[in-house]
Design a protein around this motif. Sequence first.
Motif, short mmCIF file in Angstrom:
data_model
loop_
_atom_site.label_atom_id
_atom_site.label_comp_id
_atom_site.label_asym_id
_atom_site.label_seq_id
_atom_site.Cartn_x
_atom_site.Cartn_y
_atom_site.Cartn_z
N GLY A 70 0.82 -1.22 0.00
CA GLY A 70 0.00 0.00 0.00
C GLY A 70 0.84 1.26 0.00
O GLY A 70 0.48 2.27 -0.61
N ALA A 71 2.00 1.23 0.68
CA ALA A 71 2.88 2.40 0.69
C ALA A 71 3.40 2.71 -0.70
O ALA A 71 3.52 3.87 -1.11
N ASN A 72 3.71 1.67 -1.46
CA ASN A 72 4.22 1.87 -2.81
C ASN A 72 3.12 2.28 -3.79
O ASN A 72 3.42 2.77 -4.88
N ARG A 73 1.86 2.05 -3.43
CA ARG A 73 0.75 2.40 -4.32
C ARG A 73 0.07 3.71 -3.91
O ARG A 73 -1.01 4.02 -4.41
N ARG A 74 0.70 4.48 -3.01
CA ARG A 74 0.03 5.65 -2.48
C ARG A 74 -0.26 6.69 -3.57
O ARG A 74 -1.32 7.30 -3.58
N LYS A 75 0.67 6.86 -4.51
CA LYS A 75 0.43 7.84 -5.57
C LYS A 75 -0.72 7.38 -6.46
O LYS A 75 -1.56 8.18 -6.87
N GLU A 76 -0.74 6.08 -6.77
CA GLU A 76 -1.84 5.55 -7.59
C GLU A 76 -3.19 5.78 -6.90
O GLU A 76 -4.15 6.22 -7.54
N LEU A 77 -3.25 5.50 -5.61
CA LEU A 77 -4.50 5.68 -4.87
C LEU A 77 -4.89 7.16 -4.80
O LEU A 77 -6.08 7.50 -4.88
#
Length: 896
Positions: free
Chosen positions: A373-380
Amino acid sequence: MNYAWRIYRRLAQAFPHEFKMAFGDELMQLGDDVVEEVAERRGVTGLIRPLVDIAIRLPIEYLSEMRQDMRYATRALIKSPGFALVGIISMGLGIGLTTDVYGSKWAMLTSEVPAAANAKRLVMPDKPVSYYYIEQYREQKTMLTGVAALQNGVPFNLSLQGDRQAKPERVFGQLVSPDYFSVLGVEPQLGRLFSPDHDKSGDAPVVVISDRFWRSRLNSSPEAVGQTLLLNGQTATIIGITPRNFDGALSMNPSELFVPTTVPAALAPELANDVLHQRNAKEFLAVMSLAPGVTIDSAEAGLDAITRRLDEQDPSAPPQADKAKRLVLIPAGTRVLIPRNLRPVIAGFFIVLMGLIMTIACMNLATMLLARGANRRKELAIRLGVGASRFRLIRQMISEGILLSMLGGIAGFALAYGLSILNSQLPHAAGTPVAPDLALDWRAAVFAFAVAIICGIGFSLAPALQATKTDVAPALKEGSVLQLPGYRRFGLRNLAVVAQVTGSVMLLLITGFLVIGITKANNIETKFDPKTMVLLSIDPVRDGYTPEKAQALFEKLPERLRASGVVHSFALAAQPPFASDDEKVQLTAEGSARVQKSLAKETVGAGYFAALNEPMLAGREFEERDQRTLDQRSQAGGSSAVALQGILPVILNESAARGLFGNDNAIGKRVRDNKQSYEVVGMVSDLKNEIGINQGVFYVPLTRRDFAQPPAGGITILARSGAGRDAVSGIKTVIASIDPNLSLLDVQTLSEYLERSRSVMRSALRTYAGIGLFGLVLSAIGLAGVTAYAVAQRRREIGIRMALGAHKGQVLRLVLREGTALIVVGTVLGFLGAFAMSRILSAVTSEFADAFKIGTNDPRLLVGAPLLLAALTMLACYVPARTAAKIDPLNALREG
């Protein structure tokens, strides 16, 4: 109309966010127009149809979006094959081991007797009773709808129709009263079952066969009913076949035959000596069906009073002034009889075991999802910025978790199925009841599916909430990394890691205590080479001998063995040495103290301890004159009641002597059970049974009565020679010279017997060891994921530190410090939890107590387990820490 409009509006507002963004206004306007128009034309009843239409459409829209979520989740997992593979393996191991425990251990404890309509109402006294007592219990119509008598694990020497010249094969069944099947509520598959109206004493012998017997031995022949079998040399006619999967009450020892108590003693030697009319012959189990509305507690109170009255009226029973219960009822509708006070404890043990396994697996996936989730924060943040609701993103991430868990569930069920097949291939001792069918069924599949769904939601919910709790603008500006205000000592991920390490240490230590404790206790060391002792059993009565002829055979056998020169020491016994299924008897020390102990009873012949090379600690062992003395008393007494009052010799082991007489000399003291008195003539050391447990044992001598009515396993012959296995041919020659038609049962060396008896225990130990190693591996995977998550969060901080002059070693220590702290805290908590759980389990049963007493004192486990866990988890932390030490400061600052 206003009420209908409010319902419509609530339903419209419940539609998914994306649907409302596209069609929400139109839906509300259309509803306003439709409600008013329909109300004017058709009245209030006409509003039902549009309300039903929108109510049906609501779940369809959600299902449509769930399908889209699953498609997106599938694409996301395909793009991250490493994450998907680790997740599937983790959940597969967790669900597989949990399903295996559920399908074998848990189902064995809770599954009802198949095809028994009255299973929920069945109860059974905890001790055998006489047939006379059962007849008295049947009179209690207000409490019980029926009471049946049975003896379980009864052996029969079987020859099939048309194959009577072949060597008989030993099968096991139940000796039951004619009302047995009606009490259980079982209907026949073919033919008819026993009933008191049709089956009377003196009728031609009949038998009911199980579906297992019908399929495996008669090839499912439709002509099976009416065929005859030769049982113990006597003819019996098949009258019926039980339903599929019905193996009788107490089906942990499945029965292939059911023989009524109306047959003659020649077919069922257990009925010899008019046992059905001996009120003190407590040799039957009583299966009772409670009347509707009667609780087990009220039935127990009523039957206890009746049993107390019957005991007081029995002239052969010893006087008992204690107020303890004479009868305790146990639920009998399951495969295994478990006392009511012990059932929740055993269930709790398996629940804790399964819970620990799944908690570790879920925590492992949760920490990995936090890092993801930390690595997908920009996507989210982008998806939130273009209008996606937080609920939709949470649902999307939970869908990924459910899909991952479902794939793990499929892999887990395949693993559990494979383990069940391996367990079914374990060696099975010859001459013992067939193993129960514990194959995984649809219930296990449903269990695996339910666990997968629950865990999929459980381990993905918290990471989803954490990942979507953000402001859009800062997240877009910061990129994929969220800068925290500082080190959060009690953050969600740290608590998850501590919980995972705690669970792993608890699992590793508890299973380690059991494995080491049981392994050490299970190690039986004889004072001679066990390969030089041969064991075999013979049962001449079930080979068609009369009791008198069987007695003569056993009198002749020792002389022939001595004369043969094949063996240098031998003995007879009613059971193999170190057996674990000894009968438990209440033995009371006569005298002023009247100490009472529950002891195991073993029946052995002259020279038994000499054959085992066990010296007497005091007194003497049995001699042939003990047998002759008993027989003379029996003949002089003239009746069984008088004979039972004779003083018989008995040998105690150390535990029994200490429990009854403390530190006093036991030789010459008197003890008694519920039948007769004994005089202590000897004392021996404690001998472990085959599963490694020391228990109090008293030994009584074999008699002619034992030879006339051998136990279920026959009379065991123990013979030692220097030739080892070669002695078998010599012993066979001696027995063949007496009667070549005698069946030899369980021919094996003592070494083979001990190895085979430990095979089931070793299977359980392999399971426990696998569970412990599973927790160890998952902890390492989880910590690696958490450390990677921490590195991702602190990437900019690490870049600044390196830009200001920090070298790689300092960065490495910085990253490892947090992992080390979490490991230390989790290990300490795990140690405390494991010792607390071991104390709780030790207080429940002596089996757990013995294993934990040995295991908790083993320094290899106390020191080695935490060191092994620490080394593996530190290695897991080192890999991402080393990656952090290679961060380029310029790139890290530019990304920040």
